[in-house]
Structure formats: structure tokens, C-alpha cells
Design a protein around this motif. Structure first.
Motif, PDB file in Angstrom:
ATOM      1  N   MET A   1       0.834  -1.205   0.000  1.00 25.63           N
ATOM      2  CA  MET A   1       0.000   0.000   0.000  1.00 25.63           C
ATOM      3  C   MET A   1       0.864   1.249   0.000  1.00 25.63           C
ATOM      4  O   MET A   1       0.464   2.300  -0.490  1.00 25.63           O
ATOM      5  N   SER A   2       2.055   1.130   0.540  1.00 24.72           N
ATOM      6  CA  SER A   2       2.908   2.302   0.720  1.00 24.72           C
ATOM      7  C   SER A   2       3.417   2.918  -0.562  1.00 24.72           C
ATOM      8  O   SER A   2       3.974   4.000  -0.553  1.00 24.72           O
ATOM      9  N   GLU A   3       3.286   2.200  -1.661  1.00 30.65           N
ATOM     10  CA  GLU A   3       3.777   2.747  -2.927  1.00 30.65           C
ATOM     11  C   GLU A   3       2.941   3.947  -3.339  1.00 30.65           C
ATOM     12  O   GLU A   3       3.455   4.938  -3.830  1.00 30.65           O
ATOM     13  N   ASP A   4       1.614   3.808  -3.200  1.00 27.85           N
ATOM     14  CA  ASP A   4       0.728   4.874  -3.680  1.00 27.85           C
ATOM     15  C   ASP A   4      -0.056   5.584  -2.600  1.00 27.85           C
ATOM     16  O   ASP A   4      -0.593   6.657  -2.840  1.00 27.85           O
ATOM     17  N   LEU A   5      -0.136   4.947  -1.440  1.00 23.13           N
ATOM     18  CA  LEU A   5      -0.909   5.575  -0.383  1.00 23.13           C
ATOM     19  C   LEU A   5       0.024   6.064   0.712  1.00 23.13           C
ATOM     20  O   LEU A   5       0.869   5.340   1.205  1.00 23.13           O
ATOM     21  N   SER A   6      -0.172   7.298   1.053  1.00 27.70           N
ATOM     22  CA  SER A   6       0.608   7.902   2.113  1.00 27.70           C
ATOM     23  C   SER A   6      -0.039   7.472   3.424  1.00 27.70           C
ATOM     24  O   SER A   6      -1.210   7.738   3.648  1.00 27.70           O
ATOM     25  N   ILE A   7       0.706   6.720   4.246  1.00 25.44           N
ATOM     26  CA  ILE A   7       0.114   6.247   5.506  1.00 25.44           C
ATOM     27  C   ILE A   7       1.054   6.584   6.652  1.00 25.44           C
ATOM     28  O   ILE A   7       2.244   6.241   6.587  1.00 25.44           O
ATOM     29  N   TYR A   8       0.497   7.256   7.642  1.00 26.06           N
ATOM     30  CA  TYR A   8       1.339   7.481   8.820  1.00 26.06           C
ATOM     31  C   TYR A   8       0.491   7.597  10.066  1.00 26.06           C
ATOM     32  O   TYR A   8      -0.690   7.908  10.010  1.00 26.06           O
ATOM     33  N   PHE A   9       1.153   7.303  11.191  1.00 30.65           N
ATOM     34  CA  PHE A   9       0.457   7.310  12.476  1.00 30.65           C
ATOM     35  C   PHE A   9       0.663   8.652  13.172  1.00 30.65           C
ATOM     36  O   PHE A   9       1.725   9.240  13.101  1.00 30.65           O
ATOM     37  N   LEU A  10      -0.384   9.095  13.857  1.00 29.54           N
ATOM     38  CA  LEU A  10      -0.294  10.326  14.634  1.00 29.54           C
ATOM     39  C   LEU A  10      -0.649   9.999  16.072  1.00 29.54           C
ATOM     40  O   LEU A  10      -1.517   9.166  16.320  1.00 29.54           O
ATOM     41  N   ASN A  11       0.017  10.661  17.020  1.00 32.28           N
ATOM     42  CA  ASN A  11      -0.367  10.417  18.418  1.00 32.28           C
ATOM     43  C   ASN A  11      -1.622  11.261  18.731  1.00 32.28           C
ATOM     44  O   ASN A  11      -2.032  12.067  17.906  1.00 32.28           O
ATOM     45  N   PRO A  12      -2.234  11.038  19.874  1.00 29.24           N
ATOM     46  CA  PRO A  12      -3.490  11.762  20.145  1.00 29.24           C
ATOM     47  C   PRO A  12      -3.378  13.274  20.006  1.00 29.24           C
ATOM     48  O   PRO A  12      -4.371  13.943  19.749  1.00 29.24           O
ATOM     49  N   LYS A  13      -2.149  13.812  20.130  1.00 28.54           N
ATOM     50  CA  LYS A  13      -2.021  15.260  20.008  1.00 28.54           C
ATOM     51  C   LYS A  13      -1.811  15.694  18.554  1.00 28.54           C
ATOM     52  O   LYS A  13      -1.781  16.879  18.252  1.00 28.54           O
ATOM     53  N   GLY A  14      -1.650  14.726  17.659  1.00 32.56           N
ATOM     54  CA  GLY A  14      -1.436  15.073  16.257  1.00 32.56           C
ATOM     55  C   GLY A  14       0.021  15.077  15.850  1.00 32.56           C
ATOM     56  O   GLY A  14       0.375  15.523  14.759  1.00 32.56           O
ATOM     57  N   MET A  15       0.896  14.585  16.727  1.00 32.37           N
ATOM     58  CA  MET A  15       2.319  14.525  16.359  1.00 32.37           C
ATOM     59  C   MET A  15       2.565  13.310  15.472  1.00 32.37           C
ATOM     60  O   MET A  15       2.011  12.235  15.716  1.00 32.37           O
ATOM     61  N   ILE A  16       3.406  13.505  14.458  1.00 32.78           N
ATOM     62  CA  ILE A  16       3.660  12.427  13.499  1.00 32.78           C
ATOM     63  C   ILE A  16       4.578  11.376  14.128  1.00 32.78           C
ATOM     64  O   ILE A  16       5.639  11.706  14.669  1.00 32.78           O
ATOM     65  N   GLU A  17       4.152  10.104  14.048  1.00 25.87           N
ATOM     66  CA  GLU A  17       4.922   9.039  14.687  1.00 25.87           C
ATOM     67  C   GLU A  17       5.586   8.106  13.679  1.00 25.87           C
ATOM     68  O   GLU A  17       6.460   7.332  14.033  1.00 25.87           O
ATOM     69  N   SER A  18       5.136   8.134  12.428  1.00 22.56           N
ATOM     70  CA  SER A  18       5.726   7.244  11.433  1.00 22.56           C
ATOM     71  C   SER A  18       5.634   7.905  10.079  1.00 22.56           C
ATOM     72  O   SER A  18       5.000   8.944   9.915  1.00 22.56           O
ATOM     73  N   TRP A  19       6.253   7.277   9.101  1.00 26.45           N
ATOM     74  CA  TRP A  19       6.274   7.828   7.755  1.00 26.45           C
ATOM     75  C   TRP A  19       6.345   6.660   6.794  1.00 26.45           C
ATOM     76  O   TRP A  19       6.665   5.546   7.176  1.00 26.45           O
ATOM     77  N   ASN A  20       5.972   6.868   5.502  1.00 26.16           N
ATOM     78  CA  ASN A  20       6.178   5.769   4.558  1.00 26.16           C
ATOM     79  C   ASN A  20       6.621   6.313   3.209  1.00 26.16           C
ATOM     80  O   ASN A  20       6.732   7.523   3.000  1.00 26.16           O
ATOM     81  N   LYS A  21       6.859   5.357   2.268  1.00 22.23           N
ATOM     82  CA  LYS A  21       7.411   5.739   0.952  1.00 22.23           C
ATOM     83  C   LYS A  21       6.580   6.792   0.249  1.00 22.23           C
ATOM     84  O   LYS A  21       7.084   7.792  -0.245  1.00 22.23           O
ATOM     85  N   ALA A  22       5.275   6.526   0.181  1.00 21.92           N
ATOM     86  CA  ALA A  22       4.402   7.424  -0.579  1.00 21.92           C
ATOM     87  C   ALA A  22       4.344   8.802   0.059  1.00 21.92           C
ATOM     88  O   ALA A  22       4.323   9.822  -0.644  1.00 21.92           O
ATOM     89  N   ALA A  23       4.356   8.824   1.391  1.00 18.21           N
ATOM     90  CA  ALA A  23       4.312  10.116   2.085  1.00 18.21           C
ATOM     91  C   ALA A  23       5.527  10.940   1.685  1.00 18.21           C
ATOM     92  O   ALA A  23       5.448  12.138   1.437  1.00 18.21           O
TER      93      ALA A  23
END
Lengths: 288, 141
Positions: free
Chosen positions: A22-44
Motif C-alpha cells: 500500500m505504501s507505494e501509492d498511499l501515504s500512511i502514517y500514524f499520529l499520536n493523540p495530540k497530532g504529532m507524526i509518529e511514522s512515515w512511509n514511501k508514498a508520504a
């Protein structure tokens, strides 16, 4: 989109390869409850141009435009997601180089087994092309409506509007606007609305026409409807559409004749020779 | 409530009223009274109501125009509403106030022309018409 139950059905290796695919075309990342970015992927990285270390730990609003930040768009999206479990929407976002792109996104809420908020996962993609196309189509639709409702000045004080195509609410609004604008500009006293190009006239269409004519009359211009085909005449009578106050003619030429009459004008042949029609016109005036 | 009066100008047999401010109940009533009094005293046969300064209207104004026209008619004076702007016309029509029976013209000049035709038609016979009846007056009625 409940990540926890998906994780239960798949083993770790397959879960990881699903994510990678999924990471090729879909930007997927996790945010903590405050909205801080916790992860990143290829598409992002591809879409937003930032590398992982440049974003992790930062607030997700870093990608949002000034206007969106001002109206607290991120908080609104989170609130929406918390209320319904997910938020689906879109907006303009900023890349690292400052350029804008249109992003379509889904923000899902992540809770642990106890139901406590763990954070959010954001799945998004660059949909700028699609947005451009959607806007183009919308614009073309407007252009088409404009093009098919020209307003022409037949003579000083006499306007003609050939209406081509179905008269829906959008088209009739344009007809009314164009007509009133032309009346203001030319000071016309008569407007001929030709409906030979209108395939169907039912009660709704008749209402649109009436409104347009009433508005024109308030601005001092009489309207004549021309180009009434036999089927339309029959339909209108069967529907009980009352055109008592409205002048109707079967053809544009008869409507023009009527308009000239209203303006107290007459067409006279130059060389005094009368051919069929003009003689008829001149004579009729004298007899009245 | 102020006792403002909207000025009424007399031009021969015609009266010209220019409405530039927002109308409220009292002002409308005062105008109606002033107009009828002026028609009676001057013997005017035509009234021009100029609303070209108005950008917006409400249903109150729409009804007021109708009412004034009717009252004037009873006093044997014809009323022409002139200068209605396009957005105002659209608004009135959308509200269902198409003002049937009220004469309208694009501007004061055309309004005066219309009144003259109308008055000549129904009044003295010394104005020559070239055979055909005065359609403008007929159509709007």
C-alpha cells in the motif's frame, strides 16, 4: 478500519508486506493523540517530499496551508474522526518546496483493547489531477450553458434570445441573468425568447420562462415567446399552463413583426416596389 | 419615528418621486399621503416612481409599489415604476411579487415617454397616431 482486528487475522509477515504494497501509492502514517507524526512511509515521502527524520515528532499541521491552520482544520478533522470513528475529506496541502497539492484523506481513530485513544492513522493521496479535471468539467459545464444562451440585438430596442437545449434551473438562471444584463446595457423594450430549440416544455419549464419574463417586464421590457412547436403548444394546453398574459408566436419572423409593431416601427421597401410580405405589412398598418 | 418626507417634483402634468432610502412603514404611509395630496392639488395625470438607487428590496417595498399605483389610479393618475435594477427584479420575481398591473420602464426618460403615450391615448384626441394602437400602454396592462 480497525487495525487491531486486521492484525489478529494476518500474521506479522503478511501484515508487513500488505503495508509495504500500500505504501507505494498511499501515504500512511500514524499520529499520536495530540497530532504529532509518529511514522512515515514511501508514498508520504514521495508526495510531501519530506524524509522521515524531518517530520517525525512534528505536528501534522505542518503540511496544512495558512488558511486551514487559521480555521483550525486539523482540530476539526480530529473532532469529526473522534465522533464517527473516521474522517474522510480533502484539502490543499503543502509540499516541502512550498508548492500546493490537493490531498484526499481518511483519518481513522486508533483505540486499544480498553477503548483508550492511542492516536490516529492517516491514509491519504495526491489527488491534484482529479481535482483539476473535476474543476475543468465544472467550468466547461458553465461555459456550455453560457454558449447556448446568446443574446442578440435584432434592432435598436429589440433583443432575441434563442434558447437551445433543456431549460433546467441552471440554464434558466443564466437566461434570466443574460437577458436582464442585456436590457440594462441596450435599454431594449422588447425581448424575443425563441424556444424552438427547447425539446420539452412542462410546468417547471413554463415557470422558469414566466419568471424570466416577469423580471424583464419589471425592467420595462416586454417578452414575446417564439418558436412554439405544435407538440409544445398541445402539451402546454393539456398541462393547463396559463399563458393568458404572454404573447406567443410560432416563428421568429412573426415575433419580429410583433416586436416592430410594439416599437411603432414599420419596414418599407426602398424602391417602392412591393413584394408579397412588405406590401402586406405596409397595408396592414394603414388599415388599422 | 421621524417625519421625513420624500420629495415630490412636479414636471408639467407629471410627478417624479425618487426613492433613495430604505422604506419603513411610516415613511411609506407619508409618501402615499403626500402623493395623493399632490395629485389632487396639481391635477397631475402621471407619476414616475424612480427606484434606480435601490440595490435591494424586500416584500414590503414590492407591496408598497403596487399599493401606490392602485391609489394613484383611483385618483386618475397613471404610475410608472422606473429604474428597477436587475438584481431587484430577480428578487421580486423570486418572492412572487411580479407587480401585475403596474407599468414599468427602464429609466425616467422611457417612463416619461410611456406616460405621454398613455395620457395622449386616453386623454385629448389631438395627438396623431399612425393607425395602430399604442401597444406599449396596452401590453403592460
Amino acid at each position: 478500519m480497525d487495525n487491531l482486528s486486521v492484525a489478529e487475522t494476518l500474521d506479522e509477515e503478511r501484515y508487513k508486506s500488505l503495508f509495504e504494497a500500500m505504501s507505494e501509492d498511499l501515504s500512511i502514517y500514524f499520529l499520536n493523540p495530540k497530532g504529532m507524526i509518529e511514522s512515515w512511509n514511501k508514498a508520504a515521502q514521495k508526495f510531501k517530499q519530506y524524509k522521515a527524520h524531518e517530520v517525525i515528532g512534528k505536528h501534522v499541521s505542518m503540511f496544512y496551508t495558512e488558511e486551514d491552520k487559521k480555521r483550525n482544520a486539523v482540530e476539526q478533522e480530529f473532532d469529526e474522526a473522534l465522533k464517527h470513528g473516521r474522517y474522510e475529506g480533502g484539502g490543499w496541502r503543502l509540499r516541502k518546496d512550498g508548492t500546493r497539492f490537493w490531498e484526499e484523506e481518511i483519518i481513522s481513530v486508533l483505540r486499544n483493547k480498553e477503548g483508550e485513544l492511542m492516536g490516529f492513522v492517516k491514509v491519504c493521496r495526491d489527488a491534484t489531477e482529479k481535482k483539476k479535471q473535476d474543476e475543468l468539467i465544472a467550468q466547461q459545464k458553465l461555459d456550455l450553458i453560457e454558449l447556448s444562451t446568446p443574446v442578440m440585438q435584432l434592432w435598436e430596442g429589440i433583443l432575441a434570445l434563442p434558447i437551445i437545449g433543456t431549460l433546467d434551473s441552471a440554464r434558466s438562471a443564466v437566461v434570466m441573468d443574460n437577458l436582464l444584463l442585456a436590457i440594462t446595457k441596450t435599454g431594449a423594450s422588447v425581448a424575443i425568447l425563441d424556444i424552438s430549440g427547447v425539446p420539452m416544455v412542462d410546468t417547471t419549464v413554463a415557470q422558469y420562462l414566466m419568471k424570466t419574463m416577469q423580471a424583464a417586464k419589471l425592467m420595462g421590457a416586454d417578452c414575446i415567446i417564439s418558436g412554439i412547436r405544435p407538440e409544445i403548444a398541445q402539451t402546454m394546453v393539456h398541462l393547463g399552463i396559463d399563458l393568458a398574459e404572454v404573447k406567443t408566436k410560432s416563428s421568429m419572423s412573426r415575433a419580429l413583426s410583433e416586436a416592430l409593431e410594439t416599437m411603432q416601427l414599420t419596414i418599407v421597401s426602398k424602391n417602392g416596389k412591393h413584394n408579397g410580405d412588405s406590401k402586406h405589412d405596409v397595408t396592414r398598418k394603414q388599415e388599422e | 419615528m421621524s417625519t421625513d418626507h420624500i420629495p415630490i417634483l412636479q414636471m408639467g402634468e407629471l410627478l417624479l418621486v425618487t426613492i433613495q432610502v430604505e422604506m419603513h412603514d411610516q415613511l411609506a404611509k407619508t409618501l402615499q399621503e403626500d402623493l395623493t395630496a399632490k395629485i389632487a392639488s396639481s391635477g397631475a395625470r402621471g407619476v414616475l416612481l424612480d427606484i434606480s438607487s435601490l440595490d435591494i428590496v424586500d416584500s414590503f417595498l414590492g407591496r408598497m409599489l403596487s399599493t401606490i399605483a392602485s391609489i394613484n389610479k383611483v385618483m386618475d393618475a397613471e404610475t410608472v415604476v422606473v429604474g428597477m435594477r436587475a438584481p431587484v427584479a430577480v428578487t421580486l420575481v423570486e418572492m412572487g411579487l411580479s407587480l401585475p398591473g403596474v407599468l414599468t420602464a427602464l429609466n425616467v426618460e422611457k417612463g416619461m415617454e410611456m406616460l405621454r403615450h398613455h395620457l395622449n391615448n386616453s386623454g385629448e384626441e389631438n395627438h396623431v397616431t399612425t393607425g395602430s394602437s399604442r401597444k406599449p400602454a396596452k401590453c403592460h396592462n
